[in-house]
Design a protein around this motif. Structure first.
Motif, PDB file in Angstrom:
ATOM      1  N   ALA A 168       4.324   8.557 -25.106  1.00  0.00           N
ATOM      2  CA  ALA A 168       3.427   9.403 -24.326  1.00  0.00           C
ATOM      3  C   ALA A 168       4.118  10.699 -23.920  1.00  0.00           C
ATOM      4  CB  ALA A 168       2.962   8.659 -23.074  1.00  0.00           C
ATOM      5  N   PRO A 169       3.350  11.777 -23.735  1.00  0.00           N
ATOM      6  CA  PRO A 169       3.934  12.994 -23.161  1.00  0.00           C
ATOM      7  C   PRO A 169       4.344  12.747 -21.719  1.00  0.00           C
ATOM      8  CG  PRO A 169       1.548  13.185 -23.342  1.00  0.00           C
ATOM      9  CD  PRO A 169       1.923  11.919 -24.050  1.00  0.00           C
ATOM     10  N   LEU A 170       5.030  13.700 -21.137  1.00  0.00           N
ATOM     11  CA  LEU A 170       5.502  13.523 -19.762  1.00  0.00           C
ATOM     12  C   LEU A 170       4.354  13.368 -18.783  1.00  0.00           C
ATOM     13  CD1 LEU A 170       8.420  16.130 -19.488  1.00  0.00           C
ATOM     14  CD2 LEU A 170       8.617  13.640 -19.592  1.00  0.00           C
ATOM     15  N   VAL A 171       3.285  14.125 -18.980  1.00  0.00           N
ATOM     16  CA  VAL A 171       2.187  14.164 -18.013  1.00  0.00           C
ATOM     17  C   VAL A 171       0.867  13.842 -18.706  1.00  0.00           C
ATOM     18  CG1 VAL A 171       1.011  15.555 -16.258  1.00  0.00           C
ATOM     19  CG2 VAL A 171       3.444  15.915 -16.708  1.00  0.00           C
ATOM     20  N   ILE A 172       0.060  12.994 -18.056  1.00  0.00           N
ATOM     21  CA  ILE A 172      -1.226  12.562 -18.585  1.00  0.00           C
ATOM     22  C   ILE A 172      -2.324  12.914 -17.585  1.00  0.00           C
ATOM     23  CG2 ILE A 172      -2.595  10.584 -19.370  1.00  0.00           C
ATOM     24  CD1 ILE A 172      -0.236  11.019 -21.145  1.00  0.00           C
ATOM     25  N   ALA A 173      -3.460  13.410 -18.069  1.00  0.00           N
ATOM     26  CA  ALA A 173      -4.639  13.596 -17.228  1.00  0.00           C
ATOM     27  C   ALA A 173      -5.370  12.266 -17.137  1.00  0.00           C
ATOM     28  CB  ALA A 173      -5.548  14.669 -17.822  1.00  0.00           C
ATOM     29  N   MET A 174      -5.668  11.810 -15.917  1.00  0.00           N
ATOM     30  CA  MET A 174      -6.260  10.498 -15.685  1.00  0.00           C
ATOM     31  C   MET A 174      -7.617  10.650 -14.993  1.00  0.00           C
ATOM     32  SD  MET A 174      -3.840   8.438 -16.823  1.00  0.00           S
ATOM     33  CE  MET A 174      -4.331   6.834 -16.182  1.00  0.00           C
ATOM     34  N   THR A 175      -8.558   9.789 -15.368  1.00  0.00           N
ATOM     35  CA  THR A 175      -9.874   9.781 -14.732  1.00  0.00           C
ATOM     36  C   THR A 175     -10.216   8.365 -14.273  1.00  0.00           C
ATOM     37  OG1 THR A 175     -10.929   9.513 -16.906  1.00  0.00           O
ATOM     38  CG2 THR A 175     -10.755  11.758 -16.031  1.00  0.00           C
ATOM     39  N   PRO A 176      -9.473   7.820 -13.312  1.00  0.00           N
ATOM     40  CA  PRO A 176      -9.743   6.452 -12.845  1.00  0.00           C
ATOM     41  C   PRO A 176     -11.076   6.364 -12.122  1.00  0.00           C
ATOM     42  CG  PRO A 176      -8.098   7.516 -11.454  1.00  0.00           C
ATOM     43  CD  PRO A 176      -8.348   8.439 -12.595  1.00  0.00           C
ATOM     44  N   SER A 177     -11.911   5.406 -12.521  1.00  0.00           N
ATOM     45  CA  SER A 177     -13.238   5.281 -11.926  1.00  0.00           C
ATOM     46  C   SER A 177     -13.176   4.826 -10.472  1.00  0.00           C
ATOM     47  CB  SER A 177     -14.077   4.289 -12.736  1.00  0.00           C
ATOM     48  OG  SER A 177     -13.462   3.010 -12.761  1.00  0.00           O
ATOM     49  N   SER A 178     -12.045   4.227 -10.073  1.00  0.00           N
ATOM     50  CA  SER A 178     -11.911   3.750  -8.693  1.00  0.00           C
ATOM     51  C   SER A 178     -11.577   4.857  -7.714  1.00  0.00           C
ATOM     52  CB  SER A 178     -10.818   2.673  -8.630  1.00  0.00           C
ATOM     53  OG  SER A 178      -9.557   3.208  -9.051  1.00  0.00           O
ATOM     54  N   GLN A 179     -11.318   6.068  -8.210  1.00  0.00           N
ATOM     55  CA  GLN A 179     -10.899   7.171  -7.363  1.00  0.00           C
ATOM     56  C   GLN A 179     -11.944   8.282  -7.366  1.00  0.00           C
ATOM     57  OE1 GLN A 179      -7.886   6.705  -5.592  1.00  0.00           O
ATOM     58  NE2 GLN A 179      -8.313   4.710  -6.512  1.00  0.00           N
ATOM     59  N   ASP A 180     -11.936   9.084  -6.309  1.00  0.00           N
ATOM     60  CA  ASP A 180     -12.949  10.129  -6.188  1.00  0.00           C
ATOM     61  C   ASP A 180     -12.492  11.476  -6.727  1.00  0.00           C
ATOM     62  OD1 ASP A 180     -11.106  10.754  -4.264  1.00  0.00           O
ATOM     63  OD2 ASP A 180     -12.475  10.623  -2.561  1.00  0.00           O
ATOM     64  N   THR A 181     -11.276  11.553  -7.248  1.00  0.00           N
ATOM     65  CA  THR A 181     -10.797  12.784  -7.861  1.00  0.00           C
ATOM     66  C   THR A 181     -10.079  12.459  -9.162  1.00  0.00           C
ATOM     67  OG1 THR A 181      -8.660  12.722  -6.700  1.00  0.00           O
ATOM     68  CG2 THR A 181     -10.454  13.936  -5.633  1.00  0.00           C
ATOM     69  N   ARG A 182     -10.060  13.400 -10.057  1.00  0.00           N
ATOM     70  CA  ARG A 182      -9.244  13.269 -11.263  1.00  0.00           C
ATOM     71  C   ARG A 182      -7.783  13.390 -10.857  1.00  0.00           C
ATOM     72  NH1 ARG A 182     -11.860  16.483 -16.278  1.00  0.00           N
ATOM     73  NH2 ARG A 182     -10.484  15.030 -17.371  1.00  0.00           N
ATOM     74  N   ARG A 183      -6.906  12.955 -11.731  1.00  0.00           N
ATOM     75  CA  ARG A 183      -5.475  12.930 -11.416  1.00  0.00           C
ATOM     76  C   ARG A 183      -4.658  13.460 -12.593  1.00  0.00           C
ATOM     77  NH1 ARG A 183      -4.186   9.272  -7.031  1.00  0.00           N
ATOM     78  NH2 ARG A 183      -6.126   8.852  -5.923  1.00  0.00           N
ATOM     79  N   LEU A 184      -3.466  13.925 -12.285  1.00  0.00           N
ATOM     80  CA  LEU A 184      -2.408  14.103 -13.260  1.00  0.00           C
ATOM     81  C   LEU A 184      -1.309  13.128 -12.891  1.00  0.00           C
ATOM     82  CD1 LEU A 184      -3.920  16.658 -14.142  1.00  0.00           C
ATOM     83  CD2 LEU A 184      -1.705  17.805 -14.313  1.00  0.00           C
ATOM     84  N   SER A 185      -0.728  12.478 -13.885  1.00  0.00           N
ATOM     85  CA  SER A 185       0.298  11.472 -13.612  1.00  0.00           C
ATOM     86  C   SER A 185       1.438  11.595 -14.599  1.00  0.00           C
ATOM     87  CB  SER A 185      -0.302  10.064 -13.716  1.00  0.00           C
ATOM     88  OG  SER A 185       0.681   9.073 -13.460  1.00  0.00           O
ATOM     89  N   LEU A 186       2.654  11.399 -14.111  1.00  0.00           N
ATOM     90  CA  LEU A 186       3.751  11.179 -15.037  1.00  0.00           C
ATOM     91  C   LEU A 186       3.466   9.888 -15.797  1.00  0.00           C
ATOM     92  CD1 LEU A 186       6.949  12.073 -12.957  1.00  0.00           C
ATOM     93  CD2 LEU A 186       5.750  13.484 -14.630  1.00  0.00           C
ATOM     94  N   SER A 187       3.787   9.870 -17.059  1.00  0.00           N
ATOM     95  CA  SER A 187       3.581   8.686 -17.885  1.00  0.00           C
ATOM     96  C   SER A 187       4.647   7.640 -17.570  1.00  0.00           C
ATOM     97  CB  SER A 187       3.652   9.055 -19.362  1.00  0.00           C
ATOM     98  OG  SER A 187       4.939   9.553 -19.692  1.00  0.00           O
ATOM     99  N   ALA A 188       4.413   6.406 -18.024  1.00  0.00           N
ATOM    100  CA  ALA A 188       5.398   5.345 -17.814  1.00  0.00           C
ATOM    101  C   ALA A 188       6.722   5.682 -18.487  1.00  0.00           C
ATOM    102  CB  ALA A 188       4.848   4.016 -18.347  1.00  0.00           C
ATOM    103  N   SER A 189       6.674   6.322 -19.646  1.00  0.00           N
ATOM    104  CA  SER A 189       7.923   6.678 -20.331  1.00  0.00           C
ATOM    105  C   SER A 189       8.696   7.727 -19.543  1.00  0.00           C
ATOM    106  CB  SER A 189       7.635   7.174 -21.747  1.00  0.00           C
ATOM    107  OG  SER A 189       6.840   8.341 -21.729  1.00  0.00           O
ATOM    108  N   ALA A 190       8.004   8.666 -18.902  1.00  0.00           N
ATOM    109  CA  ALA A 190       8.680   9.669 -18.078  1.00  0.00           C
ATOM    110  C   ALA A 190       9.313   9.031 -16.852  1.00  0.00           C
ATOM    111  CB  ALA A 190       7.691  10.752 -17.645  1.00  0.00           C
ATOM    112  N   LEU A 191       8.647   8.017 -16.297  1.00  0.00           N
ATOM    113  CA  LEU A 191       9.128   7.351 -15.089  1.00  0.00           C
ATOM    114  C   LEU A 191      10.212   6.319 -15.371  1.00  0.00           C
ATOM    115  CD1 LEU A 191       5.643   6.823 -13.414  1.00  0.00           C
ATOM    116  CD2 LEU A 191       7.445   8.346 -12.575  1.00  0.00           C
ATOM    117  N   SER A 192      10.396   5.957 -16.629  1.00  0.00           N
ATOM    118  CA  SER A 192      11.347   4.906 -16.983  1.00  0.00           C
ATOM    119  C   SER A 192      12.733   5.484 -17.266  1.00  0.00           C
ATOM    120  CB  SER A 192      10.859   4.152 -18.229  1.00  0.00           C
ATOM    121  OG  SER A 192       9.632   3.501 -17.973  1.00  0.00           O
TER     122      SER A 192
END
Length: 239
Positions: A168-192
């Motif tokens: 995965a790239p360092l940063v992923i755009a996320m659209t979790p249905s449980s949240q009221d806003t879109r997100r940007l997240s570091l990927s698991a590979s970036a965090l590992s």
């Protein structure tokens, strides 16, 4: 803090604090030690920190640490797609509680650059820009929700499998249905792969969520925090 309890079959060590104050003190000591080592060995250091309310006491203490903060890079684990001055913005919390006192000279790297209008384009831009930092991080301080998410790697999010992929790239755009806003997240590979990966938790609900994730061999899509259980992980928890 007492000697950590190593959880059999995992790379997880659990530190139990008496209260939030002692937990923040212990976590600060651990983080400062790792940052100091990285600064000595490599000349600079990368610190990745989570948002939310739980890290506040820890970040306040860390801001007073005697370090060469001008050589420390700070990156949020994730970010909400909200205005830069919105109280929900993780980088705003980092500025308010960490980039004060001695730590005012630290270099904060936003996941969302000014002027970005599209989360996917922002994630691509951030992945390119942040690639210049000294990865893997010296220290990653994660949080976890009671649903087993960490950073913005949420169960059920359409982009979760991409966020958990090894390439995965360092940063992923996320659209979790449980949240009221879109997100940007570091990927698991970036965090590992950090020199120290630390998980900060508080409250009985988070303890039970951790125990559930440890006890049940669920798919990563159901409990994304599990991706970090097979590497050295230190959990700092208090009631």
């Amino acid at each position: 803090m007492k000697t950590p309890e190593v959880i059999p079959g995992t790379g997880v060590a659990l530190y139990r604090g008496e209260d939030s104050r002692t937990l923040a003190e212990a976590l600060t000591v651990r983080v400062v030690d790792q940052l100091r080592q990285a600064l000595t060995q490599h000349g600079d250091a990368l610190l990745v920190v989570s948002g939310g309310r739980t890290p506040e006491a820890f970040l306040r203490r860390l801001s007073a640490a005697d370090l060469d903060w001008a050589r420390v890079h700070v990156v949020p684990t994730d970010e909400r797609w909200v205005a830069k001055d919105d109280p929900a913005r993780n980088s705003r919390m980092i500025r308010q509680f960490l980039l004060q006192h001695r730590a005012a000279e630290a270099q904060l790297h936003e996941l969302v650059s000014d002027g970005q209008a599209d989360p996917v384009a922002a994630a691509t831009e951030a992945s390119t820009r942040l690639r210049e930092l000294p990865w893997p991080a010296a220290v990653v301080v994660l949080g976890m929700g009671e649903d087993g998410h960490t950073a913005s790697l949420f169960p059920g999010a359409p982009e979760l499998q991409q966020g958990l992929a090894k390439d995965a790239p360092l940063v992923i755009a996320m659209t979790p249905s449980s949240q009221d806003t879109r997100r940007l997240s570091l990927s698991a590979s970036a965090l590992s792969g950090a020199n120290a990966t630390l998980l900060l938790l508080q409250g009985e609900g988070k303890r039970k969520a951790l125990e559930l994730a440890l006890a049940q061999p669920q798919a990563l899509s159901e409990r994304p925090i599990r991706v970090f259980f097979q590497q050295p992980l230190e959990v700092f928890w208090c009631p």
